[in-house]
Design a protein around this motif. Structure first.
Motif, PDB file in Angstrom:
ATOM      1  N   ALA A   1       0.748  -1.168  -0.044  1.00 41.36           N
ATOM      2  CA  ALA A   1       0.151   0.000   0.082  1.00 41.36           C
ATOM      3  C   ALA A   1       0.873   1.271   0.044  1.00 41.36           C
ATOM      4  CB  ALA A   1      -1.052  -0.035   1.447  1.00 41.36           C
ATOM      5  N   ILE A   2       1.829   1.252   0.776  1.00 42.77           N
ATOM      6  CA  ILE A   2       2.788   2.368   0.691  1.00 42.77           C
ATOM      7  C   ILE A   2       3.489   2.458  -0.520  1.00 42.77           C
ATOM      8  CG2 ILE A   2       5.057   3.384   1.700  1.00 42.77           C
ATOM      9  CD1 ILE A   2       4.664   1.596   4.231  1.00 42.77           C
ATOM     10  N   TYR A   3       3.783   1.341  -1.298  1.00 44.89           N
ATOM     11  CA  TYR A   3       4.474   1.662  -2.619  1.00 44.89           C
ATOM     12  C   TYR A   3       3.447   2.036  -3.719  1.00 44.89           C
ATOM     13  CZ  TYR A   3       5.872  -0.363  -7.090  1.00 44.89           C
ATOM     14  OH  TYR A   3       5.984  -0.518  -8.432  1.00 44.89           O
ATOM     15  N   GLU A   4       2.321   1.633  -3.399  1.00 46.19           N
ATOM     16  CA  GLU A   4       1.190   2.121  -4.455  1.00 46.19           C
ATOM     17  C   GLU A   4       0.979   3.602  -4.492  1.00 46.19           C
ATOM     18  OE1 GLU A   4      -1.579  -0.949  -3.752  1.00 46.19           O
ATOM     19  OE2 GLU A   4      -0.631  -2.369  -5.232  1.00 46.19           O
ATOM     20  N   GLN A   5       0.999   4.173  -3.236  1.00 46.97           N
ATOM     21  CA  GLN A   5       0.597   5.431  -2.900  1.00 46.97           C
ATOM     22  C   GLN A   5       1.911   6.391  -3.229  1.00 46.97           C
ATOM     23  OE1 GLN A   5      -1.139   5.337   0.954  1.00 46.97           O
ATOM     24  NE2 GLN A   5      -2.518   4.019   0.439  1.00 46.97           N
ATOM     25  N   ASP A   6       3.238   5.983  -3.336  1.00 50.49           N
ATOM     26  CA  ASP A   6       4.113   6.813  -3.553  1.00 50.49           C
ATOM     27  C   ASP A   6       4.891   6.614  -4.887  1.00 50.49           C
ATOM     28  OD1 ASP A   6       6.911   8.217  -3.142  1.00 50.49           O
ATOM     29  OD2 ASP A   6       6.899   7.521  -0.977  1.00 50.49           O
ATOM     30  N   GLN A   7       4.822   7.524  -5.704  1.00 49.29           N
ATOM     31  CA  GLN A   7       5.184   7.803  -7.145  1.00 49.29           C
ATOM     32  C   GLN A   7       6.714   7.175  -6.960  1.00 49.29           C
ATOM     33  OE1 GLN A   7       3.461   7.394  -9.958  1.00 49.29           O
ATOM     34  NE2 GLN A   7       5.483   7.022 -11.010  1.00 49.29           N
ATOM     35  N   ARG A   8       7.650   8.140  -6.073  1.00 50.51           N
ATOM     36  CA  ARG A   8       8.830   8.055  -6.029  1.00 50.51           C
ATOM     37  C   ARG A   8       9.302   6.602  -5.754  1.00 50.51           C
ATOM     38  NH1 ARG A   8       9.413  11.938  -0.782  1.00 50.51           N
ATOM     39  NH2 ARG A   8       7.891  10.085  -0.378  1.00 50.51           N
ATOM     40  N   LEU A   9       8.549   5.777  -4.983  1.00 50.67           N
ATOM     41  CA  LEU A   9       9.189   4.279  -4.884  1.00 50.67           C
ATOM     42  C   LEU A   9       8.707   3.594  -6.303  1.00 50.67           C
ATOM     43  CD1 LEU A   9       7.883   3.244  -1.362  1.00 50.67           C
ATOM     44  CD2 LEU A   9      10.165   3.275  -2.116  1.00 50.67           C
TER      45      LEU A   9
ATOM     46  N   ASN B   1      10.456  -8.104  -4.409  1.00 48.40           N
ATOM     47  CA  ASN B   1       8.941  -9.027  -3.832  1.00 48.40           C
ATOM     48  C   ASN B   1       9.092  -8.863  -2.316  1.00 48.40           C
ATOM     49  OD1 ASN B   1       8.120  -9.144  -6.407  1.00 48.40           O
ATOM     50  ND2 ASN B   1       9.046 -11.273  -6.516  1.00 48.40           N
ATOM     51  N   ASN B   2      10.373  -9.053  -1.895  1.00 44.06           N
ATOM     52  CA  ASN B   2      10.654  -9.183  -0.410  1.00 44.06           C
ATOM     53  C   ASN B   2       9.983  -7.650   0.330  1.00 44.06           C
ATOM     54  OD1 ASN B   2      11.974  -8.597   2.226  1.00 44.06           O
ATOM     55  ND2 ASN B   2      12.207 -10.737   1.881  1.00 44.06           N
ATOM     56  N   LEU B   3      10.398  -6.560  -0.373  1.00 40.24           N
ATOM     57  CA  LEU B   3      10.083  -5.424   0.171  1.00 40.24           C
ATOM     58  C   LEU B   3       8.414  -5.134  -0.089  1.00 40.24           C
ATOM     59  CD1 LEU B   3      12.737  -2.984  -1.387  1.00 40.24           C
ATOM     60  CD2 LEU B   3      12.228  -3.397   1.203  1.00 40.24           C
ATOM     61  N   LEU B   4       7.843  -5.544  -1.290  1.00 47.40           N
ATOM     62  CA  LEU B   4       6.612  -5.457  -1.418  1.00 47.40           C
ATOM     63  C   LEU B   4       5.494  -6.288  -0.685  1.00 47.40           C
ATOM     64  CD1 LEU B   4       6.378  -5.039  -5.212  1.00 47.40           C
ATOM     65  CD2 LEU B   4       6.012  -3.224  -3.522  1.00 47.40           C
ATOM     66  N   ASN B   5       5.887  -7.470  -0.437  1.00 52.68           N
ATOM     67  CA  ASN B   5       5.184  -8.409   0.359  1.00 52.68           C
ATOM     68  C   ASN B   5       5.611  -8.905   1.716  1.00 52.68           C
ATOM     69  OD1 ASN B   5       3.854  -8.813  -2.316  1.00 52.68           O
ATOM     70  ND2 ASN B   5       5.411 -10.449  -2.752  1.00 52.68           N
ATOM     71  N   LYS B   6       6.550  -8.431   2.072  1.00 53.26           N
ATOM     72  CA  LYS B   6       7.146  -8.910   3.472  1.00 53.26           C
ATOM     73  C   LYS B   6       7.773  -7.507   4.361  1.00 53.26           C
ATOM     74  CE  LYS B   6       9.893 -12.052   6.142  1.00 53.26           C
ATOM     75  NZ  LYS B   6      10.913 -12.912   6.142  1.00 53.26           N
ATOM     76  N   ASP B   7       8.827  -7.017   3.845  1.00 54.25           N
ATOM     77  CA  ASP B   7       9.489  -5.761   4.434  1.00 54.25           C
ATOM     78  C   ASP B   7       9.304  -5.812   5.805  1.00 54.25           C
ATOM     79  OD1 ASP B   7      10.811  -3.366   4.394  1.00 54.25           O
ATOM     80  OD2 ASP B   7       8.926  -2.225   4.004  1.00 54.25           O
ATOM     81  N   TYR B   8       9.700  -6.907   6.468  1.00 57.18           N
ATOM     82  CA  TYR B   8       9.862  -7.269   7.897  1.00 57.18           C
ATOM     83  C   TYR B   8      10.583  -5.981   8.692  1.00 57.18           C
ATOM     84  CZ  TYR B   8      10.629  -9.094  12.662  1.00 57.18           C
ATOM     85  OH  TYR B   8      10.704  -9.551  13.869  1.00 57.18           O
ATOM     86  N   PHE B   9      11.593  -5.436   7.910  1.00 55.81           N
ATOM     87  CA  PHE B   9      12.724  -4.443   8.632  1.00 55.81           C
ATOM     88  C   PHE B   9      12.049  -2.806   8.140  1.00 55.81           C
ATOM     89  CE2 PHE B   9      15.154  -8.134   8.413  1.00 55.81           C
ATOM     90  CZ  PHE B   9      15.317  -8.281   9.981  1.00 55.81           C
ATOM     91  N   LEU B  10      10.934  -2.616   7.774  1.00 59.29           N
ATOM     92  CA  LEU B  10      10.055  -1.450   7.450  1.00 59.29           C
ATOM     93  C   LEU B  10      11.014  -0.520   6.663  1.00 59.29           C
ATOM     94  CD1 LEU B  10       8.925  -1.472  11.223  1.00 59.29           C
ATOM     95  CD2 LEU B  10       7.648  -2.678   9.369  1.00 59.29           C
TER      96      LEU B  10
ATOM     97  N   LEU C   1      10.231   0.312   3.614  1.00 58.58           N
ATOM     98  CA  LEU C   1       9.217   1.207   2.734  1.00 58.58           C
ATOM     99  C   LEU C   1       8.526   2.139   3.701  1.00 58.58           C
ATOM    100  CD1 LEU C   1       7.635  -0.951  -0.029  1.00 58.58           C
ATOM    101  CD2 LEU C   1       9.984   0.225   0.147  1.00 58.58           C
ATOM    102  N   ALA C   2       8.344   1.587   4.985  1.00 59.83           N
ATOM    103  CA  ALA C   2       7.797   2.411   5.823  1.00 59.83           C
ATOM    104  C   ALA C   2       8.570   3.862   6.361  1.00 59.83           C
ATOM    105  CB  ALA C   2       7.466   1.567   7.286  1.00 59.83           C
ATOM    106  N   ASP C   3       9.904   3.660   6.440  1.00 59.13           N
ATOM    107  CA  ASP C   3      10.709   4.868   6.655  1.00 59.13           C
ATOM    108  C   ASP C   3      11.400   5.517   5.501  1.00 59.13           C
ATOM    109  OD1 ASP C   3      10.513   4.806   9.480  1.00 59.13           O
ATOM    110  OD2 ASP C   3      12.296   3.540   9.976  1.00 59.13           O
ATOM    111  N   PHE C   4      11.033   5.088   4.283  1.00 58.29           N
ATOM    112  CA  PHE C   4      11.467   5.764   3.115  1.00 58.29           C
ATOM    113  C   PHE C   4      11.270   7.187   2.970  1.00 58.29           C
ATOM    114  CE2 PHE C   4      11.280   6.982  -1.409  1.00 58.29           C
ATOM    115  CZ  PHE C   4      12.120   6.706  -1.954  1.00 58.29           C
ATOM    116  N   ALA C   5       9.927   7.496   3.241  1.00 52.98           N
ATOM    117  CA  ALA C   5       9.655   9.076   3.153  1.00 52.98           C
ATOM    118  C   ALA C   5      10.448   9.936   4.118  1.00 52.98           C
ATOM    119  CB  ALA C   5       8.316   9.321   3.075  1.00 52.98           C
ATOM    120  N   SER C   6      10.473   9.320   5.336  1.00 55.30           N
ATOM    121  CA  SER C   6      11.019  10.008   6.438  1.00 55.30           C
ATOM    122  C   SER C   6      12.742  10.363   6.203  1.00 55.30           C
ATOM    123  CB  SER C   6      11.012   9.188   7.771  1.00 55.30           C
ATOM    124  OG  SER C   6      11.593   9.817   9.007  1.00 55.30           O
TER     125      SER C   6
END
Length: 791
Positions: free
Chosen positions: A692-700, A722-731, A733-738
């Motif tokens: 969901a983060i990926y789909e909302q962020d054109q930069r990613l 695929n690991n980033l899109l489906n699992k991303d255990y270490f977050l 994408l969550a911290d990318f914008a920051s």
């Protein structure tokens, strides 16, 4: 020997004579290695006097010792620290100037000792240096690996591992002690507590001197080597091969069963040999084993030396004939444990069948420990599910961390945040049971190597401003705060950085062919390659910056040139980590060869990152990348080395970053991302959706599209994406914008010189707390209670 180093002329005479005696050479025709070996022999001989003096003092004064057990000691080149700590460097330097020798060139002949890999080993090396420097009888204990972790080369953008044959030339600093060899049993079977028909291995100690700073205290690091013994009746191919493998390399590949056996053998050999050696010494001095805790603490550094606990029980019960309860009390008063990981999956566990087969008597003792521990928990009315989590053997595994906590009188974390997470989350059940065992000892570094040796330019600036006492007591560097806004001092710091950048630029050009811009920001991430350390987050931002430089003229106009430098080894069987290395290298190749942007952006992956490379990297850095997922990095020590050399941290509030930001001031670091509490809550909620983060962020989306162009086909890096899109255990994408925001902030701040160098000076001035001298003194005050060696 003393007079040899008393002045330049006597040293010159001794050096000329030794060169002739050892190699039949004179000053003019000696090779670099012959010059190095002659100097090392002379110095080691002199240090032997101080070693004997220290050993005799400890013995005559009946001093308690700490034996520091660690799988790794990443000690770097000893010629460097031994010359500096002994105080003889100026005399040798002056003599070599007369000879026309370059001391730096001669020092580089020594191979980095292949006794460690990452932060754990570097910390242990700093602790040895600091303990000797604050005059405490602490001694290291490990294995004498014939090959280091591996030599890393980058071929076709990929990590390729080559053997690190660091012992190709003689290791001049070690001394083999045949008389102190011990015998270690593997396999066999148990009848009425007696181990029958074991496979015997001889363990021979090699002692390496550890030199205190200007105090004549010399202790040692004891390294054990496995050898065949006549105690074992059959020297067939299987036996000789098994023995030779034990010392072959650090962290052998354990993806197959044979590798698991080998790792457990290594751990038992250096633990059991270290314990046996201490007890032999203890008894030879006429002491009772019942008094062991009065004379020793066995510090268990991470879980690799856990077997100290059941092995000590075995010796006390089977060889010294004490009852279980009496033996257990001695063990519990002698052993102390340092935890280095918050990652539950990294807490060491061993398959029961492997453990029982290799170490049958030790397994029997662990079973009895477990039986008694479970009974105690039941008596305290612990719920069945809690008992199942806490017991020493569960789910067909022997749980090393649980054994350490149960068997030790002290359990310490290595940064304030780390210890709180252990107490309140990861080890909370044990904390509730043993609240008084838990304590914090924030890691530290030895400023002698990581500033005095590697950055004389900065030392000179500090000496002129605040005098030289800080060199003995790093906390005094705090006085530098008074100059944080002094523009003259800021300019001096800037010119120091430039000198260190130029040295690094030259080294990187020689190694990689890439020429870096000396006016650029030097943004450096050097550490083990692991997903939680998030080198991947760094490279995603680099790609984003690159794409933006190519498409956004305004951004390009306001962007200050930036060099991104990585150094990292991935464990040979860690596929994702190796994929990330390949990704970084492919990205660097595109970016460095793009004439549109390569005056503003460069990316370099330095191969075979080690202590000697680190000595170039830390002083040159403007930005220290400390971007692990909050709550995952126990402490870090690279963050401290960067800080001490004037880099500004771009980081999460993780590990010791928390204390760095508190001490230097939050406004003097660039902090971003989720907090440890927020990360924990995300895991608890179990509803994180990276897609969901990926789909909302054109930069990613743009960054991922770029990555898909890098391989032979668009699926080449699917493992990573695929690991980033489906699992991303270490977050990530969550911290990318920051993180993008933090990087933009850092780039802007650097362009305001007064603000940037004020931040830089505030970091240097507040690095005093992170001296390993302070850490060791706290360990001693709270855990070990050793008396100082006072000549």
């Amino acid at each position: 020997m003393k007079e040899i180093f008393s002045n330049k002329d006597t040293f010159k005479g001794a050096f000329i004579a030794a060169l002739d005696h050892l190699f039949n050479k004179n000053i003019e025709n000696a090779s670099l290695y012959e010059r190095y070996a002659t100097l090392a022999h002379l110095l080691d001989k002199k240090l032997a006097e101080d070693y004997n003096k220290t050993t005799n003092y400890v013995k005559e004064n009946n001093l308690k010792k700490t034996i520091y057990f660690s799988m790794e000691f990443l000690i770097g080149r000893l010629i460097t620290s031994n010359l500096m700590n002994s105080g003889y460097a100026p005399i040798v330097q002056a003599a070599f100037n007369d000879f026309g020798y370059d001391l730096n060139e001669i020092e580089q002949v020594e191979a980095d000792a292949g006794l460690g890999n990452g932060g754990l080993g570097r910390l242990a090396a700093c602790f040895l240096d600091s303990a000797a420097s604050v005059a405490l009888p602490l001694y290291g204990n490990s294995l004498r690996y014939e090959k280091g972790f591996f030599v890393q080369k980058i071929e076709n953008n990929k990590q390729v591992e080559y053997p690190d044959n660091w012992l190709n030339n003689p290791f001049i600093w070690e001394e083999r002690k045949d008389a102190e060899a011990v015998y270690i049993p593997f396999y066999g079977y148990v009848e009425y507590t007696v181990l029958k028909n074991p496979v015997w291995v001889k363990a021979v100690p090699y002692d390496v001197k550890v030199v205190g700073a200007n105090n004549e205290v010399v202790t040692h690091l004891r390294l054990w080597k496995a050898e065949p013994t006549s105690l074992h009746y059959n020297h067939d191919e299987w036996y000789l091969n098994m023995v030779s493998k034990i010392n072959e390399s650090l962290y052998p590949d354990d993806s197959k069963e044979a590798g698991k056996y080998l790792r457990l053998q290594q751990q038992y050999l250096f633990s059991a040999a270290g314990i046996k050696s201490a007890i032999n010494e203890h008894k030879a001095l006429g002491r009772s084993v019942k008094d062991l805790a009065k004379y020793y603490t066995f510090q268990i550094n991470d879980t690799h030396p856990t077997l100290i606990i059941p092995e000590l029980m075995r010796i006390l019960m089977d060889e010294e004939h004490l009852g279980y309860d009496e033996a257990w009390q001695i063990v519990n008063e002698t052993c102390a444990y340092t935890n280095h990981t918050i990652l539950a999956e990294a807490l060491e566990k061993w398959n029961v069948d492997i453990f029982r087969n290799l170490l049958p008597r030790i397994y029997e003792i662990v079973e009895e420990m477990n039986r008694r521990f479970v009974r105690m928990l039941q008596e305290k009315s612990y719920a069945e599910n809690k008992i199942n989590e806490m017991k020493l053997i569960g789910n067909n595994s022997v749980r090393m961390a649980n054994i350490c906590i149960y068997g030790s009188y002290s359990v310490n974390g290595v940064a304030a945040l780390h210890t709180e997470i252990l107490k309140n989350i990861e080890l909370n059940d044990f904390y509730q049971l043993y609240p008084n065992k838990f304590n914090n000892k924030t890691n530290g570094i030895t400023h002698r190597r990581w500033l005095l040796h590697i950055n004389p330019e900065l030392v000179k600036i500090i000496d002129k401003l605040i005098g030289t006492e800080w060199q003995k007591d790093l906390s005094l560097v705090k006085a530098l705060e008074n100059y944080a806004t002094d523009t003259k001092v800021q300019k001096q710091i800037k010119s120091m950085k430039l000198a260190k950048k130029r040295a690094l630029i030259q080294k990187i050009k020689e190694d990689t062919g890439v020429e870096l811009n000396e006016k650029a920001i030097f943004d450096i991430q050097i550490k083990r390659l692991h997903e939680y350390k998030r080198q991947l987050l760094n490279v995603l931002n680099i790609i984003y910056v690159y794409l933006r430089l190519k498409s956004d003229k305004n951004f390009k106009k306001n962007f200050h040139a930036q060099n991104f430098i990585f150094g990292a080894k991935a464990a040979p069987s860690y596929v994702m980590a190796k994929d990330i290395i390949e990704l970084i290298n492919k990205v660097s190749h595109i970016i460095n060869n793009d004439p549109e942007t390569n005056d503003l952006l460069k990316v370099v992956f330095v191969s075979n990152y080690n202590v000697s490379y680190a000595e170039f990297l830390f002083p040159a850095a403007d930005i220290s990348e400390q971007i692990s997922t909050a709550s995952k990095e126990a402490s870090g020590t690279g963050n401290m080395k960067f800080m001490l050399n004037g880099a500004v941290t771009v980081g999460t509030l993780d590990g010791a970053n928390v204390e760095i930001a508190e001490l230097a001031g939050m406004n003097n670091e660039i902090i971003f991302g989720l907090t440890a509490e927020e990360v924990t809550n995300i895991y608890k909620a179990n509803n994180y959706n990276p897609r969901a983060i990926y789909e909302q962020d054109q930069r990613l989306q743009d960054v991922f599209a770029f990555i898909r162009t890098l391989g032979d086909n668009e699926h080449y890096f699917d493992n990573v994406l695929n690991n980033l899109l489906n699992k991303d255990y270490f977050l990530v994408l969550a911290d990318f914008a920051s993180y993008v925001e933090a990087q933009e902030k850092a780039n802007k701040l650097y362009q305001d010189e007064q603000t940037w160098y004020k931040m830089s000076i505030m970091n240097i001035a507040n690095a005093g707390f992170f001296s390993s001298d302070r850490t060791i003194s706290q360990y001693n005050a709270d855990i070990w209670h050793l008396k100082e060696i006072k000549f």
